[in-house]
Design a protein around this motif. Structure first.
Motif, mmCIF file in Angstrom:
data_model
loop_
_atom_site.group_PDB
_atom_site.id
_atom_site.type_symbol
_atom_site.label_atom_id
_atom_site.label_comp_id
_atom_site.label_asym_id
_atom_site.label_seq_id
_atom_site.Cartn_x
_atom_site.Cartn_y
_atom_site.Cartn_z
ATOM 1 N N TRP B 178 0.801 -1.225 0.000
ATOM 2 C CA TRP B 178 0.000 0.000 0.000
ATOM 3 C C TRP B 178 0.834 1.275 0.000
ATOM 4 N N PHE B 179 1.831 1.332 0.856
ATOM 5 C CA PHE B 179 2.532 2.609 0.978
ATOM 6 C C PHE B 179 3.367 2.985 -0.252
ATOM 7 N N PRO B 180 3.996 2.046 -0.931
ATOM 8 C CA PRO B 180 4.708 2.452 -2.161
ATOM 9 C C PRO B 180 3.800 2.444 -3.402
ATOM 10 N N VAL B 181 2.483 2.345 -3.185
ATOM 11 C CA VAL B 181 1.583 2.159 -4.328
ATOM 12 C C VAL B 181 1.629 3.349 -5.295
ATOM 13 N N ASN B 182 1.943 4.537 -4.761
ATOM 14 C CA ASN B 182 2.030 5.722 -5.632
ATOM 15 C C ASN B 182 3.069 5.530 -6.730
ATOM 16 N N ALA B 183 4.251 5.062 -6.281
ATOM 17 C CA ALA B 183 5.341 4.877 -7.243
ATOM 18 C C ALA B 183 4.996 3.791 -8.253
ATOM 19 N N VAL B 184 4.356 2.724 -7.763
ATOM 20 C CA VAL B 184 4.018 1.598 -8.644
ATOM 21 C C VAL B 184 3.004 2.047 -9.699
ATOM 22 N N LEU B 185 1.964 2.737 -9.240
ATOM 23 C CA LEU B 185 0.926 3.196 -10.173
ATOM 24 C C LEU B 185 1.491 4.205 -11.167
ATOM 25 N N LEU B 190 -0.843 4.916 -14.094
ATOM 26 C CA LEU B 190 -2.162 4.814 -13.445
ATOM 27 C C LEU B 190 -2.200 5.695 -12.193
ATOM 28 N N GLU B 191 -1.431 6.783 -12.243
ATOM 29 C CA GLU B 191 -1.265 7.583 -11.028
ATOM 30 C C GLU B 191 -2.560 8.217 -10.538
ATOM 31 N N GLU B 192 -3.570 8.280 -11.405
ATOM 32 C CA GLU B 192 -4.831 8.879 -10.952
ATOM 33 C C GLU B 192 -5.498 8.028 -9.873
ATOM 34 N N PHE B 193 -5.080 6.743 -9.762
ATOM 35 C CA PHE B 193 -5.662 5.882 -8.741
ATOM 36 C C PHE B 193 -4.888 5.920 -7.418
ATOM 37 N N SER B 194 -3.732 6.541 -7.423
ATOM 38 C CA SER B 194 -2.920 6.506 -6.203
ATOM 39 C C SER B 194 -3.599 7.319 -5.105
ATOM 40 N N PRO B 195 -3.421 6.941 -3.842
ATOM 41 C CA PRO B 195 -4.082 7.652 -2.747
ATOM 42 C C PRO B 195 -3.720 9.132 -2.701
ATOM 43 N N ILE B 196 -2.476 9.448 -3.034
ATOM 44 C CA ILE B 196 -2.070 10.859 -3.003
ATOM 45 C C ILE B 196 -2.770 11.635 -4.110
ATOM 46 N N SER B 197 -2.858 11.026 -5.296
ATOM 47 C CA SER B 197 -3.549 11.700 -6.403
ATOM 48 C C SER B 197 -5.014 11.901 -6.081
ATOM 49 N N LEU B 198 -5.603 10.883 -5.436
ATOM 50 C CA LEU B 198 -7.015 10.997 -5.065
ATOM 51 C C LEU B 198 -7.206 12.168 -4.108
ATOM 52 N N THR B 199 -6.293 12.273 -3.154
ATOM 53 C CA THR B 199 -6.391 13.373 -2.183
ATOM 54 C C THR B 199 -6.268 14.715 -2.884
ATOM 55 N N GLN B 200 -5.329 14.771 -3.824
ATOM 56 C CA GLN B 200 -5.141 16.036 -4.548
ATOM 57 C C GLN B 200 -6.356 16.375 -5.407
ATOM 58 N N GLY B 237 3.490 8.292 5.992
ATOM 59 C CA GLY B 237 3.181 6.948 5.508
ATOM 60 C C GLY B 237 4.243 6.398 4.594
ATOM 61 N N GLY B 238 5.315 7.129 4.379
ATOM 62 C CA GLY B 238 6.407 6.646 3.543
ATOM 63 C C GLY B 238 6.145 6.824 2.061
ATOM 64 N N SER B 239 5.143 7.642 1.686
ATOM 65 C CA SER B 239 4.819 7.809 0.272
ATOM 66 C C SER B 239 5.474 9.063 -0.295
ATOM 67 N N GLN B 240 5.806 8.994 -1.553
ATOM 68 C CA GLN B 240 6.332 10.159 -2.254
ATOM 69 C C GLN B 240 5.240 10.726 -3.152
ATOM 70 N N PRO B 241 4.751 11.926 -2.854
ATOM 71 C CA PRO B 241 3.692 12.462 -3.705
ATOM 72 C C PRO B 241 4.196 12.745 -5.112
ATOM 73 N N ALA B 242 3.385 12.372 -6.065
ATOM 74 C CA ALA B 242 3.754 12.649 -7.446
ATOM 75 C C ALA B 242 3.474 14.116 -7.731
ATOM 76 N N SER B 243 4.462 14.815 -8.193
ATOM 77 C CA SER B 243 4.276 16.247 -8.400
ATOM 78 C C SER B 243 3.945 16.530 -9.852
ATOM 79 N N PRO B 244 3.208 17.606 -10.097
ATOM 80 C CA PRO B 244 2.840 17.937 -11.464
ATOM 81 C C PRO B 244 4.049 18.110 -12.367
ATOM 82 N N GLU B 245 5.162 18.584 -11.784
ATOM 83 C CA GLU B 245 6.347 18.813 -12.613
ATOM 84 C C GLU B 245 6.946 17.490 -13.091
#
Lengths: 361, 288
Positions: B178-185, B190-200, B237-245
């Motif tokens: 779960w926690f590295p799921v951002n990087a995997v997606l 598929l980053e639109e499904f990541s928890p950080i993207s959802l929050t954004q 949570g150990g996640s790296q938010p994906a940034s727009p840049e």
């Protein structure tokens, strides 16, 4: 009161599916085999028949496969091969209709510690699909019958081993099943709790089929009408208690004598002088007398006992090796270990008769 | 049906009495109150609601949900399941479905008990920041998204709890999924499904009307402070938010107008259902 509580209602006969006749066999297994992870053979080509209405003792040393067999019947384990039936219905993982016929008491039952006895029994009653008007009176009767009426306010985690077993017994009876499978019901119980449990088995055995798995031979001796002996996953004997005891035809008698060691040794010398008789002193001080085959036991014993009067020792007890369940049991295990390869060759010749031949060996 | 409801109520009662759930309920109420008070004058309604939902998607409450979801099939519970329940006239499917339903209900209940009043306060109270066009549909959709993610977490936890008999091992594997799921997606676009993207994307969703034509004004861009808050919880949570840049695919529209509720529902709903299905198959094949 107790008899009334445990008596099965006549309106719930056990019949085979699509049949109107009551079945004569409560449990039947054919070549039932369980191998765990391709490493451990827990149940090995087991052919078992438990007559309906019997109190069947499933005997065997630790690791013989007794619990695995029971869990296969309940569908908690999947068989690697073979099949099992309860009252003519095939057992399986999702066979609800089979489990409805079985009241199971596991060894040292793991019950939900946070619940109270009535809550727990109520939950089980719901699992059996019992409507409230049947469930509530029944669980109240059961709690009273197993002597837990004074503990209904306590969480189960505060229960002693004996109380937990009593609750497990009540749990096995909540669905009023025609077959009870109790796995080591007297394990860890004090003498009074053990007595209670054995009396209960006798009482319940009047109206139900009961399978009691244990390695405590005196329990089997006291309550069972039929017995099966398991060793290393196999059924090495299956039959009535009487048949089992008949198997032991030892010509050995044990004499408990009171007197000085010298007098006892002199007695042994005199006995050895008799034709066809040999005597020795066991490490525990008993005199073991063996009578040769073909001689009359009663005549030889009479002569030996008359020799006691000629010495300064006093006879306290004469003990025959026959009819001792423990001796028969140990003999069966010994024979099974000795005939390992022979059994394999017999099996290879035709599996169906293997158990029968084993029991005759 | 009676065995199913009996197990469901038993599990719900057992869970509600557990210290983990009690502490979680207290903790989530305290954190929500703190978030409200700390950001009372800082954020508009939409980012404030998104901040309230953030701990469930990222950290720490997602971890609690994981802990609750892996336990029913593994560890010490196994003995009671076999001896107490599955040796009675109950199918394994009925047990599994009841235990799963109980956890989903519990998690959603705790989530809604705390967030709905907090969202109501954030939306209805008069606060210093300028008025924010948050819609009722947007709030309902946002809650639905978070509830779906929580259901997904419970389902995957259930699958792992069934696969591994060891509770701790199942939990560790779930954490590492779960926690590295951002990087995997992100790797699979598929980053639109990541928890950080959802929050954004939540502030945009919160402002979305029921029908597109009713949209009155474009949604404002995300606040920097809100981005910092996401980064903070993500880091916990150990996640790296994906940034727009870093990624121009999903984030090229900074206002997240292309957020699709349907895609998210399918993206989390289908894996959740598959997880429950797999768990039931594995549980059915298992010796107890």
């Amino acid at each position: 009161m107790t008899s009334r509580v445990f008596a099965r209602r006549p309106s719930s006969p056990v019949v085979a599916p699509n049949s109107s006749i009551t079945l004569s066999l409560a449990i039947r297994t054919e070549h039932l085999t369980k191998i765990y992870a391709q490493r451990l053979v827990a149940v090995n080509d087991l052919n078992l028949e438990v007559p309906s209405g019997s109190i069947f003792g499933l005997l065997g040393p630790n690791g013989a496969g007794k619990t695995s067999t029971l869990r296969l019947l309940l569908g908690l384990h999947r068989p690697s091969a073979g099949r099992a039936e309860v009252f003519g219905r095939p057992c399986g993982v999702n066979r609800v209709s089979v489990r409805r016929l079985i009241g199971y008491l596991p060894t040292n039952p793991k019950l939900p510690g946070h619940m109270r006895p009535l809550e727990y029994l109520d939950l089980l009653g719901k699992l059996y699909g019992l409507p409230s008007q049947i469930r509530k009176p029944r669980l109240a009767s059961l709690v009273r019958a197993v002597g837990l009426l004074g503990a209904t306010g306590q969480p189960i985690r505060t229960f002693s081993t004996g109380m937990t077993t009593r609750l497990g017994i009540a749990a096995s009876l909540i669905g009023d099943p025609p077959l009870l499978i109790w796995d080591e019901p007297t394990a860890g119980l004090d003498p009074s709790a053990r007595r209670f449990t054995l009396d209960l088995i006798r009482e319940l055995g009047r109206t139900r089929t009961i399978v009691v798995s244990t390695h405590i031979l005196s329990d089997i001796d006291q309550v069972c009408s039929d017995v099966g002996v398991m060793h290393e996953g196999r059924m090495i004997f299956s039959g009535s208690m009487r048949e089992m005891k008949r198997r032991l035809t030892q010509n050995v008698f044990r004499l408990d004598l009171d007197g000085a060691a010298d007098d006892r040794d002199a007695f042994v010398t005199k006995v050895n002088a008799l034709v066809g008789v040999s005597a020795s002193v066991s490490p525990s001080g008993f005199v073991m007398v063996q009578v040769a085959d073909g001689l009359s036991h009663s005549a030889m014993l009479s002569e030996i006992l008359s020799l006691v009067d000629t010495t300064n020792i006093c006879l306290q007890n004469v003990h025959s090796g026959q009819n001792e369940t423990e001796d028969v049991y140990l003999q069966l295990l010994h024979e099974d270990e000795a005939h390992g390869f022979q059994r394999f060759t017999l099996d290879a010749g035709g599996g169906d008769d293997a158990v029968h031949r084993d029991s005759l060996a | 049906m009676m065995p199913f409801t009996a197990i469901l109520w038993h599990d719900l009662s057992m869970l509600s009495r557990s210290w983990l759930v009690r502490l979680w309920l207290a903790g989530t109420a305290l954190l929500a109150a703190f978030q409200l008070l700390a950001n009372w004058e800082r954020f508009q309604t939409a980012p404030l609601i998104a901040i309230l939902l953030l701990p469930y998607l990222i950290f720490p409450w997602s971890l609690v949900v994981m802990m609750l979801s892996v336990t029913p099939m593994s560890g010490a519970q196994g003995g009671f399941i076999a001896d107490g329940i599955l040796s009675r006239p109950v199918t394994r499917y009925a047990y599994l479905l009841a235990a799963w339903t109980a956890r989903v209900i519990l998690v959603q209940t705790v989530f809604l008990i705390v967030t709905v009043p907090a969202i109501a306060i954030a939306a209805l109270a008069e606060r210093p920041p300028e008025a924010d066009p948050v819609t009722l549909y947007g709030v309902a959709a946002s809650l639905l998204v978070v509830m779906l993610v929580l259901t997904f977490l419970v389902s995957v936890g259930f699958l792992l709890g069934t696969t591994f008999r060891n509770t701790l091992l199942a939990l560790v594997v779930l954490v590492f999924i779960w926690f590295p799921v951002n990087a995997v997606l992100n790797t699979f676009s598929l980053e639109e499904f990541s928890p950080i993207s959802l929050t954004q994307a939540l502030p945009t969703l919160l402002r979305q009307p029921w029908q597109e034509k009713e949209a009155a004004e474009p949604a404002p861009e995300l606040d920097t402070a809100f981005q910092d808050a996401i980064a903070f919880f993500g880091a916990l949570g150990g996640s790296q938010p994906a940034s727009p840049e870093q990624n121009q695919g999903f984030f090229e529209q900074g206002d997240y107008e292309d957020f699709s509720l349907g895609r998210v529902l399918l993206g989390y709903g289908i894996p959740a259902l598959v997880s429950v299905l797999l768990a039931s198959i594995i549980f059915n094949l298992r010796d107890l």
